[in-house]
Design an enzyme around this catalytic site. Structure first.
Site: not given
Length: 354
Positions: A77, A179-182
């Site tokens: 990461k 957001g991106k995933v939700g």
């Protein structure tokens, strides 16, 4: 997985370029299964110590995620310490790309909180080891697409385990973070016949919900969400959503979400079990994104990547079955399977090929 002092990590690299304001840390937890893969988070940490703690925790999580996704990749990461709204620039991103390149393929980066597809296109101008690039630049595009698809598959497996059918039809799902995933997850759930409640701190996200899916019921905040009459809770924002305060208040019977590091500490898995709440380990169900960017390394094929992400359904089933057989929380069952794969497959590297 409570202590993150770096002693278990293979390599931790501090990167700084004063001219651009870049301060970054790259953590490589393990390359037992292959080069480390994990996104880069651009975030205004309170201190360098907080940034270090996050990169150590996230890189370890990536090793487990990649192992359970069946990928021949280790865990790593990157974090960039600073406010992306103020600091992000072409020069900074390209400087970061050169630090990634200096690791000579031990670490592949991708998008994470605060970094997006155009950012990876810029990073890739200085390194061969950037994934999550745009289609125009030979990449896979937005990895949130398959992240959400994988979370949906894990939720289907949890629904089957809890209520006997692999569907959310007739169930109420509460999503924290659109957001991106939700936002993609909400679409899958509505299509499957679920009722969706949601909350987000961003007015833009709430406006998106009202405009795109007016049938989503928006609630004031996460506290209101978890105390609502929901069947499934889907944390899709930052980590630590499940803690000593939220779990006793939670009315859902299942927790399946896209956020990383949802358990505030290791004891939360047992606390969820004591409250009769089924938890599907986050790094298992949110692996669709890493599956997508990993496919990019060898020439991206969306159908192939989606098929692999669909396999998260069977992987989740396997973990829930093992947890039942061994009498342990699903998080421990998942860790055991991931550690076994890292040990068994990683050992093969001791066979000399000449």
């Amino acid at each position: 997985m409570d202590v993150f002092d770096g002693n278990e990590h293979e390599q931790v690299v501090f990167c700084q370029d004063r001219a651009t304001g870049l301060k970054a840390i790259i953590g490589i937890y393990s390359t037992a299964l292959g080069p480390a893969l994990g996104g880069t988070r651009f975030y205004p940490y309170e201190s360098e110590a907080a940034a270090l703690a996050d990169v150590l925790k996230l890189s370890r999580g990536m090793a487990y995620k990649n192992a359970m996704a069946g990928l021949d990749l280790g865990g790593g990461k990157g974090v960039i310490w600073g406010d992306p709204e103020r600091l992000k620039s072409e020069a900074l991103l390209r400087a970061y790309g050169r630090f990634v390149e200096s690791l000579k393929g031990r670490y592949y980066t991708a998008c994470d909180v605060g970094t997006y597809v155009p950012d990876m296109d810029m990073v890739a101008r200085e390194t061969r080891y950037a994934t999550g690039r745009s289609v125009e630049h030979g990449g896979a595009g937005d990895s949130s697409v398959l992240t959400a698809w994988g979370v949906f598959q894990g939720m289907r497996a949890a629904a089957e385990h809890t209520w006997g059918a692999p569907s959310l039809r007739g169930r109420t799902v509460g999503i924290s973070g659109l957001g991106k995933v939700g936002k993609y997850l909400a679409g899958h759930l509505l299509e499957d016949g679920a009722t969706v409640l949601a909350t987000d701190v961003s007015e833009a996200a709430r406006t998106w919900a009202r405009t795109t899916h007016p049938q989503i019921e928006l609630v004031a905040d996460t506290t209101a969400l978890i105390t609502s009459d929901i069947d499934v809770y889907a944390p899709c924002a930052l980590g630590g959503a499940l803690n000593d305060e939220t779990v006793p208040a939670l009315r859902a019977k299942v927790v399946t979400g896209g956020a990383n590091n949802q358990l505030a500490h290791a004891g939360i898995g047992k606390l969820l079990e004591d409250h009769g709440i089924l938890y599907t380990p986050d790094y298992v169900v949110n692996a669709g994104g890493v599956i997508q960017v990993a496919d990019e390394i060898h020439g991206f094929d969306f159908a192939r990547a989606k098929l692999r992400a669909t396999g998260i359904f069977e992987t989740t089933r396997r973990i829930l079955a093992l947890a039942g057989d061994e009498g342990v929380p699903p998080a421990i069952a998942a860790d055991r399977l991931a550690e076994r794969r890292m040990a068994d497959v990683g050992r093969l590297r001791s066979i000399h090929l000449g």
